[in-house]
Design an enzyme around this catalytic site. Structure first.
Site, PDB file in Angstrom:
ATOM      1  N   LYS A 483       0.745  -1.161  -0.029  1.00 29.67           N
ATOM      2  CA  LYS A 483       0.073   0.086  -0.010  1.00 29.67           C
ATOM      3  C   LYS A 483       0.668   1.201  -0.131  1.00 29.67           C
ATOM      4  CE  LYS A 483      -0.424  -0.063   5.095  1.00 29.67           C
ATOM      5  NZ  LYS A 483      -1.416   0.183   6.195  1.00 29.67           N
ATOM      6  N   TYR A 709      15.448  31.853   2.418  1.00 30.99           N
ATOM      7  CA  TYR A 709      14.110  32.512   2.814  1.00 30.99           C
ATOM      8  C   TYR A 709      14.395  33.078   4.093  1.00 30.99           C
ATOM      9  CZ  TYR A 709      11.446  31.448  -1.325  1.00 30.99           C
ATOM     10  OH  TYR A 709      11.073  31.141  -2.793  1.00 30.99           O
TER      11      TYR A 709
END
EC number: 5.1.1.1
Length: 814
Positions: A483, A709
């Site tokens: 999965k 940033y």
């Protein structure tokens, strides 16, 4: 190899039970899945901790195989095939290979050590092939099974052999020595690989040295520790960069991308250049140099050939190609033995039924060309290759032997015409000798994505699968969870490998995951663990098997099943024993029984539950209470419904910690991908996924300048900064930035500077010598996903499943 069964019987001390003692065999196999098995194959039914070759005799007989080495004869086949009955089939294979090796009298180089064996073997093949017809181990076939299979590839035209021997514990090397029977030995180095199999370093050295008991010379780096264990009767040819008493003294002077070696040997003193500067490559190159010196090559030849050494690609890689194609990249070797391996790998990993082979001239087969290409043709036909693109002056002359063949004399001519050839909806094996530069073909056909890749080691998946299989009782079935895109590693490719390993079930979370696998050709039973009611029709259409965990869900499924007039459609009943996530609770069991009793529409294929704390020893009592409740509730269902379902409750950590509760099946999840909550068990698992990128740009900033940033990193000194094209859109947590995390470049840690950006991050490389384009490891062996998870206060699952689909997955096998 052409031998009759009658000749083989005394070699392996077998009792014959069969119909044709004079049957002729020309190949040996241990893999029932290989399409190369035929009526002239001798199949050894090897019995291991996780498999038994006897289980596949029926399938093999059905495709025409009629000769088997077994430790028992299945009664139903007594008069349908030839059986050579032995006590131990692996020992029989090894004895057969040993006897076969004794038929040949030419130099055999045996290579062992902890690292570098395959590279030394491949470089020696390159250096010596102009003068010898060489047989060598394909890839890294150096195990108790791989070595005999390699040796059985010898034929009468070979005049030099190079075989590697790998061991993981004591009492293994003696077997390999008898098979290889080396006349020349090379000891690469003694490192930490497989330390767990030995009591101490001395025991490991003694075991490695058993390969050289009968060599005429042992080539080695002069080392007092090793010499202390070495039989003084063994003649050594030693080298050193420190000990002047060595036969050959080497001084290495490293430059930016190459190394100059100054060689002093007797009265000779000369220099050579090799195109590497890492220590491992330098040592491996010196070992090869020693062989050239021992073979009395002149200085000019040594200098000319050594400078042409190249990086050895030891992996078969699976890549996404353009136009719905899958590429299997084996673009650096082209010999008969490795072609057989590559074709088997193609079959195990093919995503599309149509199969194309791009193949260069074949080298060093030891066969005359007509016989060689007839054998190659047989391989291609038996592997059901739909199209062959032959490249090379020699193979082009034999194009009529291959199905649907297009031929080009050179790689350049093929590339010039590539736009005239359609490649779509197919699996393409690209296999060529190094000087054909087939990597250019791979580049043209490969799907164009950015330079960050997640490499998936299929060998490691197989290793981890077998590790957990070894903990199971023989009758316990195995479901493997694929999965969440195979825990971030890739769904289809891993499912295909698991299908090759014949696991019993695959588990997915949602219907669309299972539908994708079914559409790709996966035919294993697939359980959908979290089905939504709206997906039931699609589940039925695609023959998936839903987990049912509530009365509402059961009613919804029964309604659709009745409308479609289904009979005995498989469903899986989930019980809640304490996880309190999904499942029938104890007070709903009577209602569940009433709904299912005498219902012919569905069949309860399995009953399952989920342990909530199997990894935590603090909650042993709670886990045992879950197991007890599961036993109680499942037994009630079985008794009341008169059914015989598969029962399963154990997950990965449950397999290791609660083996008494295996019931009929277990579910393997995160452990397959190399992650354990137990530190000791973690040492026994292999890393599966390695996330890599490159350095896009390097700059130097001064004190007071900032990176990224919000200027979250401010330089306090002159700092060299590398920018790497991977960011939080690729799955790297922003919390991993600002000095918390690091990447690895040239085996050194490079701390992350400032914030992780959407598509890139910056690292400090002030103390690392590297260039733009250099490889960067984001996670893998260092740092591991477990380490990252611990630093970030999360779990490895989240790290692995967060890696974006835009990151290209490259699957490979060593």
């Amino acid at each position: 190899m052409t031998l009759s069964i009658r000749n083989i019987i005394p070699i392996i001390k077998a009792q014959f039970v069969g119909v044709n003692e004079i049957a002729v065999i020309d190949s040996v196999s241990i893999d029932s899945r290989s399409l190369q098995n035929s009526e002239s194959t001798l199949f050894f039914a090897i019995v291991g901790p996780n498999h038994d070759g006897h289980n596949y005799i029926s399938n093999l007989i059905s495709i025409g195989v009629s000769n088997f080495v077994v430790n028992h004869v299945p009664k139903e086949f007594e008069n349908k095939a030839n059986f050579l009955l032995v006590e131990n089939t692996l020992e029989a294979l090894q004895n057969f290979a040993s006897a076969y090796r004794s038929n040949f009298d030419f130099p055999i180089i045996g290579v062992t050590g902890s690292n570098g064996k395959t590279i030394i073997k491949e470089w020696l093949n390159f250096l010596l092939s102009p003068d010898y017809n060489i047989i060598r181990s394909p890839k890294s076939y150096n195990s108790q099974v791989g070595v005999p299979l390699s040796v059985l590839g010898i034929n009468e035209k070979h005049n030099l052999g190079i075989f590697e021997a790998g061991i993981s514990t004591i009492n293994e090397m003696e077997n390999l020595q008898k098979i290889i029977q080396p006349t020349i030995g090379i000891l690469s180095n003694i490192g930490s690989a497989h330390d767990e199999g030995f009591h101490d370093i001395g025991e490991k050295i003694k075991e490695k040295l058993k390969l050289f008991t009968s060599v005429e010379v042992l080539i080695m780096n002069k080392n007092k520790t090793i010499e202390a264990f070495l039989n003084p009767k063994i003649n050594t040819f030693s080298w050193s960069s420190e000990d002047g008493k060595a036969d050959v003294f080497v001084i290495a002077k490293e430059y930016s991308d190459q190394t100059e070696l100054k060689i002093t040997y007797h009265k000779l003193c000369f220099k050579i250049t090799i195109p590497f500067n890492d220590q491992a490559s330098i040592e491996n190159a010196i070992q090869c140099l020693m062989v050239l010196l021992y073979f009395k090559y002149d200085q000019d030849t040594i200098q000319n050939r050594m400078q042409l050494l190249y990086p050895v690609e030891m992996r078969l890689k699976v890549k996404n190609g353009s136009n719905n194609t899958t590429l299997i990249d084996d673009s650096y070797s082209s010999d008969y033995q490795s072609l057989k391996i590559a074709l088997d790998f193609l079959e195990s990993q093919k995503q599309y039924k149509k199969k194309t082979l791009i193949l260069s001239d074949i080298f060093q087969s030891g066969l005359v060309l007509e016989e060689l290409y007839s054998k190659v043709s047989h391989l291609i036909v038996s592997n059901k290759i739909n199209r062959v693109i032959a490249i090379g002056a020699t193979i082009s002359t034999f194009k009529n032997k291959f199905p649907n063949c297009i031929a080009f004399e050179t790689t350049e001519k093929f590339i010039q015409n590539i736009d005239t050839i359609s490649f779509e909806n197919e699996t393409i094996l690209i296999k060529g000798a190094r000087h054909f530069h087939f990597e250019e073909i791979v580049s043209l056909l490969e799907e164009k994505t950015h330079e960050t890749v997640l490499e998936i080691n299929l060998n490691a998946i197989s290793h981890n699968l077998n590790y957990f299989k070894s903990k199971l009782s023989p009758k316990t079935k195995l479901m493997v969870m694929v999965k969440a895109f195979g825990y971030g590693n890739g769904g289809y490719e891993i499912a295909k490998l698991l299908s090759h390993h014949k696991v019993d079930y695959l588990g997915v979370a949602f219907a669309d995951e299972g539908i994708s696998l079914k559409n790709a050709g996966i035919d294993l039973p697939i359980m959908v663990l979290n089905p939504e009611n709206t997906s039931f029709s699609a589940i039925i259409q695609h023959q998936l098997e839903p987990e049912i965990y509530s009365i509402k869900g059961l009613n919804a499924f029964l309604k659709i099943a009745e409308q479609k007039k289904l009979k005995h459609f498989p469903i899986h009943i989930k019980l809640d024993t304490g996880m309190h996530r999904l499942g029938f609770e104890e007070e709903t069991i009577d209602e569940l029984i009433a709904k299912l009793k005498d219902n012919k529409t569905v069949e309860v294929k399995s009953i399952l539950s989920h342990l909530s704390a199997s990894d935590d020893r603090m909650f042993v009592d709670f886990t045992l209470s879950q197991i007890k409740l599961f036993e109680k509730l499942s037994s009630k269902l079985i008794s009341e419904l008169q059914i015989n379902p598969i029962r399963h409750i154990l997950n990965t950590s449950g397999i290791s910690n609660y083996s008494q509760a295996q019931f009929d099946m277990v579910r393997l999840g995160i452990g397959l991908y190399g992650v354990s909550n137990d530190e000791e068990e973690q040492k026994l698992l292999e890393n599966v996924g390695t996330l890599k990128s490159i350095i896009s740009q390097i700059r130097t900033i001064e004190e007071g300048e900032s990176v990224g940033y919000s200027r979250r990193f401010m330089a306090t000194k002159t700092t060299k900064v590398a920018t790497i094209p991977i960011g939080y859109a690729d799955g790297i947590s922003r919390h991993w930035g600002n000095g918390v995390g690091y990447v690895t470049i040239k085996n050194k840690k490079a701390p992350i500077l400032g914030s992780v950006c959407m598509d890139m991050l910056m690292v400090d490389i002030s103390d690392i010598e590297c260039k733009e384009g250099a490889e960067v490891t984001i996670f893998g062996d260092n740092p591991t996903v477990s380490f990252m998870a611990k630093q970030l206060g999360t779990i490895p699952y989240e790290i692995m499943t967060s890696i974006s689909q835009r990151v290209k997955r490259v699957f490979y096998r060593e």
